[in-house]
Structure formats: structure tokens, C-alpha cells
Design an enzyme around this catalytic site. Structure first.
Site, PDB file in Angstrom:
ATOM      1  N   TYR A 215       0.815  -1.218   0.000  1.00  0.00           N
ATOM      2  CA  TYR A 215       0.000   0.000   0.000  1.00  0.00           C
ATOM      3  C   TYR A 215       0.849   1.270   0.000  1.00  0.00           C
ATOM      4  CZ  TYR A 215      -3.827  -3.184   1.301  1.00  0.00           C
ATOM      5  OH  TYR A 215      -4.733  -4.207   1.331  1.00  0.00           O
TER       6      TYR A 215
ATOM      7  N   ASP B  65     -10.223  -8.448   8.606  1.00  0.00           N
ATOM      8  CA  ASP B  65     -11.656  -8.341   8.301  1.00  0.00           C
ATOM      9  C   ASP B  65     -12.322  -9.714   8.343  1.00  0.00           C
ATOM     10  OD1 ASP B  65     -11.706  -5.652   8.111  1.00  0.00           O
ATOM     11  OD2 ASP B  65     -12.416  -5.555   6.041  1.00  0.00           O
TER      12      ASP B  65
ATOM     13  N   ASP C  38      -2.629 -18.221   2.433  1.00  0.00           N
ATOM     14  CA  ASP C  38      -3.810 -18.921   1.903  1.00  0.00           C
ATOM     15  C   ASP C  38      -4.295 -19.962   2.906  1.00  0.00           C
ATOM     16  OD1 ASP C  38      -1.319 -19.959   1.299  1.00  0.00           O
ATOM     17  OD2 ASP C  38      -1.876 -20.807  -0.633  1.00  0.00           O
TER      18      ASP C  38
ATOM     19  N   ASP D 143      -4.765  -6.699   6.310  1.00  0.00           N
ATOM     20  CA  ASP D 143      -5.995  -5.991   5.946  1.00  0.00           C
ATOM     21  C   ASP D 143      -7.107  -7.022   5.705  1.00  0.00           C
ATOM     22  OD1 ASP D 143      -7.792  -4.118   5.064  1.00  0.00           O
ATOM     23  OD2 ASP D 143      -6.791  -3.703   3.160  1.00  0.00           O
TER      24      ASP D 143
ATOM     25  N   LYS E  29       3.867 -15.378   2.570  1.00  0.00           N
ATOM     26  CA  LYS E  29       3.723 -16.158   1.325  1.00  0.00           C
ATOM     27  C   LYS E  29       5.137 -16.484   0.871  1.00  0.00           C
ATOM     28  CE  LYS E  29       1.134 -17.797  -2.041  1.00  0.00           C
ATOM     29  NZ  LYS E  29       0.297 -19.007  -1.851  1.00  0.00           N
TER      30      LYS E  29
END
Ligand code: NAD
Length: 360
Positions: free
Chosen positions: A146, A255, A227, A251, A195
Site C-alpha cells: 500500500y 476483516d 492462503d 488488511d 507467502k
């Protein structure tokens, strides 16, 4: 102890829910022999109304002079509020991004707790949620994808977009240390999510986390691919204590984790920097649809105040007392409208604050 706490009541339901958190803090201070000095600060729409901008330099300086800041929520209804007729960098949310940057808040903490009494709100099967769960997601907030360089160019007549994901070892080390420190106050397990089978940034992340782990022999550390973590959160959420991860993965996972707990009115959060300073706020927004009605759930803000006592002031017994008071009130069947179910007793924002204060 004398606690100097900045208070941003904010917009919408912000003033209502922060008032209840202050009520609970005042009661806790009285019971445990502390004094609190509040510094009222303006941010978001409330600051635009007074100063014409969502955050002033003076507010930043006064926030920095506090030990911690408690915040409600900022913003209004984008369709009807005059704040959203302003340029994007003058709108309420711009103030929030600016204060996070000015205070160097690089670590975002989001607890996801499923209370046994509220498990009806959880979309997972009962055999998975039996006994509830209690995890803490620690997300890196100021680096990664980001904040990397980005551009969109035309290459051979084809529009092509680039985003870059960069982390240096110092950025990883400082957040890893915070995660291990927090695990020491909990069940002493860190799951570092990356990852690393694909990304270089993840391989560096994993190796720095493993270095930091050597200084915390009492904490169990495990690495998990993002994942797999997304699956494990719905398959077996009880396995997690502290989940440590980079900005974008955090992020998405935070959520997902909050969704499996049910109500937004129950979700606390904190953003921390390298010192003990933190900004503590509910995960939800300013809920303009219910503002001023006295029905908002103040529990997320009250639990954010408990996090403030634990992480900025090391007052663990006081934080435990607030968390227990919340659990007791829920066990006794008291509910605000957002978490109401058949057979329970409905109360408003201020009654909920009174009930929790009375149990400290
Ligand atoms: P929201 O979280 O404010 O509301 C979503 C839904 O959840 C609404 O139905 C609301 O009534 C309900 N809700 C939220 N908090 C609640 C509580 N404590 N008790 C009971 N119900 C609650 O999200 P939104 O409607 O998308 O955003 C409204 C405004 O809040 C926007 O201006 C947005 O930018 C802002 N916002 C601010 C923050 C922040 O201050 N950190 C975070 C998210 C959104």
C-alpha cells in the site's frame, strides 16, 4: 499512576461511545487509585467545523504530548454531509491518515474475540465455535504494497499497472518484537503469516521473525502461508493466539477474523508506535445512521480503553477488570440493539456504560 489521555470524541456515534468508555475508565481509576487527565482533541468532521481542516498541527502536537489517545470514530454520511463536498485531502478521513502517519503508528492490533454468549452471531458451525475463541491480529500498517511505488503505463499499446511490495529488515523487526511482547501477555504463541513459497519480501519476513523469536524462548512461533491462514480462520479459529502479518495480508485477514465474531459494535482496535504510545479506537465507523439515538454499542470503545491500559500503561489487572465486567454484563443477558436476541434485556448506550462501570 497519573494517566494523560488524549480524547478524540469524533463524529456520529463517536461522542456517545467515547463518553461511556471515559465513564468506565474513571471508575477503574477510582477503584485502583489512579488519576486521569483528559486532553480533548478535534479530528475529522468535528475539526473541519471548527478549523476548516480535519487535523491541525496543534492537535498533532497536543496528541504527542499525551501518553495515549482514545478515539471514537470520524466521518459522516458521504451522500449528505457537507464535509464530502470538500477536496479529498480536506475530508474527515484525511485527518485520520495524517494523524496515524504523524504519530508513526506502524502496528495495528485487532482482537477477534467470540464470547460464548454471542456465538449465535457467529456464522461458523457450533462445533467450531464451542467455548468461543480469542485471537489478536497484528498487522504492519505503514509499509508493503500500500506504500510502495506504483504506476500505470502503456507498453506496446497495452495498459500495464505496477505496484511494488517492499519491506526492509528494520520494519519487520520492530513489528515482530511488538507481536512477541504482546504474546508474552497472552497465551505465548505467535503465528507469523506470509507467502514465503513465492515472495522475496515474505522470505525476509520469515527469517527476521525467526531471528526475533530467539529472544523470546517462552513463546511458541509457527509460520503459516496466508492462503492456509485464510482457511484455518474459519476451520479452527481456536488455534490462534497472536497472528503477525504484513500490511495487505493483515488488511484481509483482520476483516475475515472480525466477521467470524459477529457484531462490529464489539470490536476494539489499537495502533501502536515504537514507544508505549498508542491510538485506541473501535473498529467500526461513525455509524451516522444511528448517531444521536442513544442506541450505539459502546463495548468496542470500552474494550479499546482496556487495551490502552494494558499496552500503553502496563495496567494488566485494570484491563482484566474491564474485560471481565464486559463478559459479566453479557452473561447476565444485557444487550444493545445490535447484539440483541430473544429473551435478552435491551439497553441503550449509556445504560450499557453504567452496567459495565458498576461491575469494575
Ligand atoms: P460504520 O461502521 O459506521 O457502520 C456500518 C454499520 O454498522 C451501520 O449499520 C452502523 O449502524 C453499524 N454500527 C457501527 N458501529 C456500531 C456500534 N458501535 N453500535 C451499533 N451499530 C454499529 O460504517 P459505514 O457506514 O461504512 O461508515 C460510516 C462513516 O464512518 C463513514 O464516514 C466512514 O468513512 C467512517 N469510518 C470511520 C472509521 C474510523 O473512524 N476509524 C472507520 C470506518 C468508517
Amino acid at each position: 499512576m497519573n494517566l494523560k489521555i488524549g480524547v478524540i470524541k469524533g463524529d456520529g456515534i463517536g461522542p456517545e461511545i467515547v463518553t461511556e468508555a471515559m465513564k468506565v475508565l474513571d471508575k477503574t481509576a477510582a477503584v485502583y487509585g489512579h488519576t486521569i487527565q483528559y486532553e480533548q482533541l478535534l479530528l475529522g468532521g468535528a475539526s473541519i467545523d471548527v478549523h476548516g481542516v480535519p487535523l491541525t498541527e496543534d492537535t498533532i502536537a497536543r496528541a504527542k504530548a499525551c501518553d495515549a489517545v482514545l478515539m471514537g470514530s470520524i466521518g459522516g454520511d458521504a451522500k449528505t454531509s457537507p464535509w464530502y463536498k470538500l477536496e479529498p485531502d480536506k475530508r474527515p478521513e484525511a485527518g485520520l491518515l495524517k494523524i496515524r502517519k504523524a504519530l508513526n503508528l506502524f502496528a495495528n492490533l485487532r482482537p477477534a474475540v467470540l464470547y460464548e454468549e454471542l456465538k449465535g452471531a457467529c456464522p461458523l458451525k457450533e462445533e467450531i465455535t464451542e467455548g468461543g475463541f480469542d485471537m489478536m491480529i497484528m498487522r504492519e500498517l505503514t509499509g508493503g504494497l500500500y506504500f510502495g511505488e506504483r504506476k500505470t503505463v502503456e507498453e506496446g499499446g497495452v495498459r500495464t499497472a505496477y505496484d511494488s511490495l517492499t519491506y526492509n529488515e528494520n520494519e519487520i523487526r520492530r513489528i515482530a518484537k511488538r507481536a512477541f511482547d504482546i504474546a508474552m501477555k497472552r497465551r505465548r504463541k505467535v503465528t507469523s503469516v506470509d507467502k514465503a513459497n513465492v515472495l522475496d519480501s515474505s522470505r525476509l519476513w520469515r527469517s527476521v521473525v525467526e531471528e526475533v523469536a530467539k529472544d523470546y524462548p517462552d513463546v511458541t512461533v509457527e509460520n503459516m502461508l496466508v492462503d492456509n491462514c485464510a482457511m484455518q480462520l474459519v476451520k479452527d479459529p481456536k488455534q490462534f493466539d497472536v497472528i503477525l502479518t504484513e500490511n495487505m495480508f493483515g488488511d484481509i485477514l483482520s476483516d475475515e477474523a472480525s466477521m467470524v465474531t459477529g457484531s462490529i459494535g464489539m470490536l476494539a482496535s489499537a495502533s501502536l508506535n515504537e514507544t508505549k504510545f498508542g491510538l485506541y479506537e473501535p473498529s467500526g465507523g461513525s455509524a451516522p445512521d444511528i448517531a444521536g439515538k442513544g442506541i450505539a454499542n459502546p463495548i468496542a470503545t470500552i474494550l479499546s480503553a482496556a487495551m490502552m491500559l494494558r499496552f500503553s500503561f502496563d495496567l494488566d489487572a485494570e484491563a482484566d477488570a474491564i474485560e471481565k465486567a464486559v463478559a459479566d454484563v453479557l452473561k447476565e443477558g444485557w444487550r444493545t440493539i445490535d447484539i440483541m436476541s430473544a429473551g435478552k434485556k435491551q439497553v441503550g448506550t449509556s445504560e450499557m456504560g453504567d452496567l459495565i462501570s458498576a461491575r469494575i
